[in-house]
Write a protein that holds these residues in place. Structure first.
Motif, mmCIF file in Angstrom:
data_model
loop_
_atom_site.group_PDB
_atom_site.id
_atom_site.type_symbol
_atom_site.label_atom_id
_atom_site.label_comp_id
_atom_site.label_asym_id
_atom_site.label_seq_id
_atom_site.Cartn_x
_atom_site.Cartn_y
_atom_site.Cartn_z
ATOM 1 N N VAL A 1 0.919 -1.048 0.051
ATOM 2 C CA VAL A 1 -0.168 0.073 0.090
ATOM 3 C C VAL A 1 0.934 1.172 0.044
ATOM 4 C CG1 VAL A 1 -1.687 1.216 1.270
ATOM 5 C CG2 VAL A 1 -1.905 -1.380 1.221
ATOM 6 N N GLY A 2 0.546 2.134 -0.910
ATOM 7 C CA GLY A 2 1.734 3.251 -1.035
ATOM 8 C C GLY A 2 1.040 4.460 -1.846
ATOM 9 N N GLY A 3 1.668 5.416 -2.093
ATOM 10 C CA GLY A 3 1.255 6.672 -2.704
ATOM 11 C C GLY A 3 2.688 7.336 -3.490
ATOM 12 N N ARG A 4 1.959 8.001 -4.310
ATOM 13 C CA ARG A 4 2.949 8.894 -5.272
ATOM 14 C C ARG A 4 2.673 10.307 -5.214
ATOM 15 N NH1 ARG A 4 3.223 6.197 -10.302
ATOM 16 N NH2 ARG A 4 5.315 5.282 -9.594
ATOM 17 N N LEU A 5 3.646 11.161 -4.890
ATOM 18 C CA LEU A 5 3.573 12.673 -4.678
ATOM 19 C C LEU A 5 4.079 13.242 -5.729
ATOM 20 C CD1 LEU A 5 4.132 12.549 -0.850
ATOM 21 C CD2 LEU A 5 1.705 12.071 -1.835
ATOM 22 N N ARG A 6 3.752 14.183 -6.449
ATOM 23 C CA ARG A 6 4.297 15.086 -7.463
ATOM 24 C C ARG A 6 4.524 16.125 -6.873
ATOM 25 N NH1 ARG A 6 2.329 18.987 -11.356
ATOM 26 N NH2 ARG A 6 3.690 19.179 -13.037
ATOM 27 N N CYS A 7 5.971 16.663 -7.205
ATOM 28 C CA CYS A 7 6.699 17.731 -6.362
ATOM 29 C C CYS A 7 6.941 18.626 -7.765
ATOM 30 C CB CYS A 7 7.687 17.417 -5.539
ATOM 31 S SG CYS A 7 7.339 16.497 -4.013
ATOM 32 N N SER A 8 7.242 18.447 -8.757
ATOM 33 C CA SER A 8 7.632 19.419 -9.693
ATOM 34 C C SER A 8 7.382 18.632 -11.073
ATOM 35 C CB SER A 8 8.742 19.803 -9.695
ATOM 36 O OG SER A 8 9.847 18.811 -10.191
ATOM 37 N N ASP A 9 7.600 19.467 -12.179
ATOM 38 C CA ASP A 9 7.193 18.662 -13.503
ATOM 39 C C ASP A 9 8.359 17.603 -13.750
ATOM 40 O OD1 ASP A 9 5.212 20.202 -14.183
ATOM 41 O OD2 ASP A 9 6.268 21.643 -15.438
ATOM 42 N N ASP A 10 9.446 17.708 -12.904
ATOM 43 C CA ASP A 10 10.626 16.653 -13.109
ATOM 44 C C ASP A 10 10.525 15.461 -12.045
ATOM 45 O OD1 ASP A 10 11.234 18.591 -15.178
ATOM 46 O OD2 ASP A 10 12.600 19.234 -14.190
ATOM 47 N N LEU A 11 10.123 15.751 -10.936
ATOM 48 C CA LEU A 11 10.336 15.046 -9.731
ATOM 49 C C LEU A 11 9.103 14.648 -9.043
ATOM 50 C CD1 LEU A 11 12.419 14.009 -7.609
ATOM 51 C CD2 LEU A 11 12.193 16.152 -6.373
ATOM 52 N N GLN A 12 9.026 13.412 -8.601
ATOM 53 C CA GLN A 12 8.094 12.811 -7.689
ATOM 54 C C GLN A 12 8.724 11.965 -6.619
ATOM 55 O OE1 GLN A 12 5.762 10.340 -9.935
ATOM 56 N NE2 GLN A 12 7.255 8.616 -10.361
ATOM 57 N N VAL A 13 7.912 11.828 -5.421
ATOM 58 C CA VAL A 13 8.428 10.958 -4.280
ATOM 59 C C VAL A 13 7.302 9.859 -3.977
ATOM 60 C CG1 VAL A 13 8.810 11.300 -1.843
ATOM 61 C CG2 VAL A 13 9.534 13.210 -3.102
ATOM 62 N N GLU A 14 7.766 8.877 -3.559
ATOM 63 C CA GLU A 14 6.818 7.634 -3.583
ATOM 64 C C GLU A 14 7.147 6.905 -2.014
ATOM 65 O OE1 GLU A 14 7.338 6.317 -8.383
ATOM 66 O OE2 GLU A 14 8.646 5.668 -6.742
ATOM 67 N N LEU A 15 6.227 6.587 -1.384
ATOM 68 C CA LEU A 15 6.153 5.747 -0.120
ATOM 69 C C LEU A 15 5.180 4.691 -0.249
ATOM 70 C CD1 LEU A 15 5.258 8.988 2.175
ATOM 71 C CD2 LEU A 15 7.536 7.811 1.645
ATOM 72 N N GLY A 16 5.595 3.582 0.363
ATOM 73 C CA GLY A 16 5.018 2.127 0.302
ATOM 74 C C GLY A 16 5.233 1.262 1.771
ATOM 75 N N PHE A 17 4.433 0.519 1.828
ATOM 76 C CA PHE A 17 4.549 -0.329 2.919
ATOM 77 C C PHE A 17 4.147 -1.730 2.578
ATOM 78 C CE2 PHE A 17 3.876 3.815 5.247
ATOM 79 C CZ PHE A 17 4.774 3.716 6.191
ATOM 80 N N GLY A 18 4.985 -2.775 2.734
ATOM 81 C CA GLY A 18 4.683 -3.921 2.539
ATOM 82 C C GLY A 18 4.489 -5.024 3.514
ATOM 83 N N GLU A 19 3.440 -5.936 3.500
ATOM 84 C CA GLU A 19 3.046 -6.783 4.498
ATOM 85 C C GLU A 19 2.924 -8.210 3.654
ATOM 86 O OE1 GLU A 19 2.031 -7.969 8.232
ATOM 87 O OE2 GLU A 19 2.513 -5.854 7.758
ATOM 88 N N ASP A 20 3.349 -9.196 4.619
ATOM 89 C CA ASP A 20 3.270 -10.467 3.789
ATOM 90 C C ASP A 20 2.020 -11.076 4.019
ATOM 91 O OD1 ASP A 20 3.716 -10.375 6.819
ATOM 92 O OD2 ASP A 20 4.221 -12.562 6.885
ATOM 93 N N LEU A 21 1.552 -11.646 3.066
ATOM 94 C CA LEU A 21 0.074 -12.334 2.735
ATOM 95 C C LEU A 21 -0.057 -13.667 3.211
ATOM 96 C CD1 LEU A 21 -1.314 -10.665 -0.472
ATOM 97 C CD2 LEU A 21 -1.648 -10.101 1.841
ATOM 98 N N LEU A 22 1.229 -14.381 3.094
ATOM 99 C CA LEU A 22 1.441 -15.910 3.443
ATOM 100 C C LEU A 22 2.401 -15.989 4.749
ATOM 101 C CD1 LEU A 22 1.830 -17.407 0.005
ATOM 102 C CD2 LEU A 22 -0.305 -17.171 1.245
ATOM 103 N N SER A 23 1.798 -16.752 5.570
ATOM 104 C CA SER A 23 2.701 -16.778 6.891
ATOM 105 C C SER A 23 3.704 -17.743 6.597
ATOM 106 C CB SER A 23 1.839 -17.398 7.907
ATOM 107 O OG SER A 23 1.378 -18.603 7.707
#
Length: 343
Positions: free
Chosen positions: A292-314
């Motif tokens: 689950v995550g997101g992408r943030l546009r900060c200029s015409d050239d640059l973007q910042v991305e964040l994400g969190f990963g969780e295991d679905l299989l134990s």
């Protein structure tokens, strides 16, 4: 996982205040499994089918931090994965024209016993999540090792900084840019630049082939990828009579325009285990992650991305992963489509 999603939402909303104007869809988050043995196998990240024009250049940097905890024991066999793993990478992609582009990535690793054990034990206890007896293990210890009959089969030594194997790959879009559904093929190799004796490389060249599909929309875009890598076995497992297995990967992603400045993502990734011939539940099972995550546009050239990963299989995958990325491509976000979403 719900708590992490709420925390991410608050962080994304705060960061969006400093960014401007919503970009056109740019493809899924290029995240991957941080299981230390899976990191030895060539992997091409999730991507959109749209290639770069001839002479266009894109660069990115990302970092993923994972808490690892998994113990499997059977008569004469043992797998321990107790560590925290940071993977940092920079990459460059260049368009050759005709829907073809090439990419190279330079990844580094840092491993240690870490500092998150107390927090994660409390977190699992508060929400009632299973912790696979993490609460009774020594705090912030380090051990990544595969053993059989008292002999080491494979291990990753703790490292302040270690170069990993370097992937080089090319993509070729098969469909026109304006096609409702895009399709592309890609292939590449991973060069044996990492130290295989310390657990940070495979010790050989690993070829990989894959396909990409996507359907871009104004509010929701969908992406899919699949690939297969012929894994190379490092010298230590070979001497112990063990062979790493080839790995098949597949994934799906949805990109949603939440605000003019923010896109949200839900992604699922699945892969087979390269240790699956060892004979333990904790080494042999398939691995699946929810991102689950997101992408943030900060200029015409640059973007910042964040994400969190969780295991679905134990009993297989890393406990959780926090990921952050930056993508830079001159003028790419000037192609944005104004949707009139709230700022």
């Amino acid at each position: 996982m719900l708590f992490r999603s709420h925390a991410f939402g608050a962080l994304a909303a705060a960061a969006a205040a400093g960014c401007a104007s919503q970009p056109a869809p740019q493809g899924p988050l290029p995240v991957r499994n941080q299981h230390p043995a899976q990191l030895l196998v060539m992997h091409m990240p999730p991507a959109a089918t749209r290639g770069l024009a001839a002479g266009e250049v894109a660069a990115r940097a990302d970092a993923a931090y994972s808490s690892l905890w998994l113990v499997g024991v059977a008569p004469g066999k043992q797998w321990r994965m107790d560590a925290e793993y940071l993977r940092v990478a920079t990459g460059l992609r260049v368009g050759l024209g005709g829907g073809v582009d090439v990419a190279v990535e330079l990844p580094m690793a840092h491993t240690s016993g870490g500092f998150l054990d107390d927090f994660l034990v409390d977190y699992h206890d508060f929400f009632g999540f299973p912790d696979q007896e993490r609460d009774i293990a020594p705090r912030d210890a380090y051990d990544i090792s595969l053993r059989q009959g008292g002999t080491s089969v494979w291990a990753a030594d703790p490292a302040g900084a270690a170069l990993l194997d370097v992937p080089v790959y090319a993509s070729w879009r098969l469909t026109p840019d304006r096609a409702p559904v895009g399709a592309a093929v890609r292939g590449g190799v991973e060069l044996p630049t990492g130290d295989a004796d310390r657990g940070y490389g495979s010790g050989g060249v690993e070829p990989s082939v894959g396909v990409l599909v996507d359907r871009e929309g104004d509010l929701v875009s969908l992406y899919g990828h699949a690939q297969y890598t012929w894994a190379h076995t490092p010298d230590e497992p070979q001497r112990a009579g063990f062979a790493f297995a080839d790995v098949a990967f597949a994934g799906l992603a949805a990109e949603v325009a939440l605000l003019d400045d923010v896109h949200g993502f839900v992604q699922i990734a699945w892969e087979t285990s390269t240790l699956r011939r060892f004979g333990l539940l904790e080494t042999d099972g398939d691995q699946a992650l929810l991102w689950v995550g997101g992408r943030l546009r900060c200029s015409d050239d640059l973007q910042v991305e964040l994400g969190f990963g969780e295991d679905l299989l134990s009993a297989v995958s890393p406990d959780f992963t926090a990921w952050v990325g930056m993508h830079w491509q001159p003028g790419s976000w000037g192609r944005s489509r104004r949707l009139g979403l709230p700022r």
